[in-house]
Enzyme design. Structure first.
Site, short mmCIF file in Angstrom:
data_model
loop_
_atom_site.label_atom_id
_atom_site.label_comp_id
_atom_site.label_asym_id
_atom_site.label_seq_id
_atom_site.Cartn_x
_atom_site.Cartn_y
_atom_site.Cartn_z
N ASP A 18 31.84 70.28 11.75
CA ASP A 18 31.30 69.34 10.78
C ASP A 18 30.63 68.20 11.54
O ASP A 18 30.85 68.03 12.75
CB ASP A 18 32.41 68.80 9.87
N ASP A 19 29.81 67.45 10.83
CA ASP A 19 29.12 66.34 11.48
C ASP A 19 30.08 65.19 11.76
O ASP A 19 30.00 64.54 12.80
CB ASP A 19 27.93 65.85 10.64
N ASP A 58 35.90 61.61 8.52
CA ASP A 58 36.03 60.24 8.04
C ASP A 58 37.49 59.97 7.69
O ASP A 58 38.27 59.58 8.53
CB ASP A 58 35.10 60.03 6.84
#
Length: 167
Positions: free
Chosen positions: A103-104, A107
């Site tokens: 994933d980028d 969070d």
């Protein structure tokens, strides 16, 4: 000094930067897989943000089997409960052994927790990590503060931006 919304402490990532950082992620993962000679079986991108980094990692590591898992956890810039919209090929995934899930950004960690529950033996890698979700990821490149909003190139157009400290 004015109060800023969370997304106003922005970290802007260019296409060049995401490419460099995703290549760095690939180099960090090279020969660290659980298969023969440290290989990986496949790459699974968490859509949509993980698609560009996953493509670059797959290219750099010469991994030809690539799939996606679609997880929705954001509505624009606000988080919501994570849910799977599309799963990867189940025979490919199994428990995740030998699979790189990319994933980028991690969070809060909710998206990765959901995917980890489904595929506990996969290796989870992100380009960027925030403190709250850092424990959900096995490998990452850059940590940013929790109150930083990352603006990825696929979300941006070229335009003037006010300086952080005002005009």
């Amino acid at each position: 000094m004015t109060d800023r919304l969370p997304h106003e402490k922005g970290f802007h990532v260019s296409w060049d930067q995401i490419h460099r950082d995703a290549r760095a992620l690939a180099w960090r993962l090279d020969k660290r897989g659980p298969l023969d000679d440290g290989a990986w079986k496949s790459v699974v991108a968490i859509t949509r943000g993980g698609m560009a980094p996953a493509m670059i990692v797959a290219r750099e590591l010469d991994i030809r089997t690539v799939d996606t898992i679609s997880v929705k956890s954001y509505d624009h810039q606000s988080q919501s409960a994570a849910k799977v919209l599309k799963s990867p090929d189940q025979p490919l995934m199994g428990t995740g052994h030998g699979v790189l899930v990319i994933d980028d950004l991690v969070d809060s960690g909710r998206t990765l927790q959901l995917v980890r529950d489904l595929y506990p033996d996969a290796h989870y890698a992100t380009v960027y990590a925030k403190p709250k979700g850092r424990d959900m990821v096995d490998t990452f490149i850059t940590e940013v503060s929790q109150d930083t909003w990352i603006f990825f190139p696929w979300d941006m157009a070229l335009q003037y931006v006010e300086p952080y400290r005002g005009t």
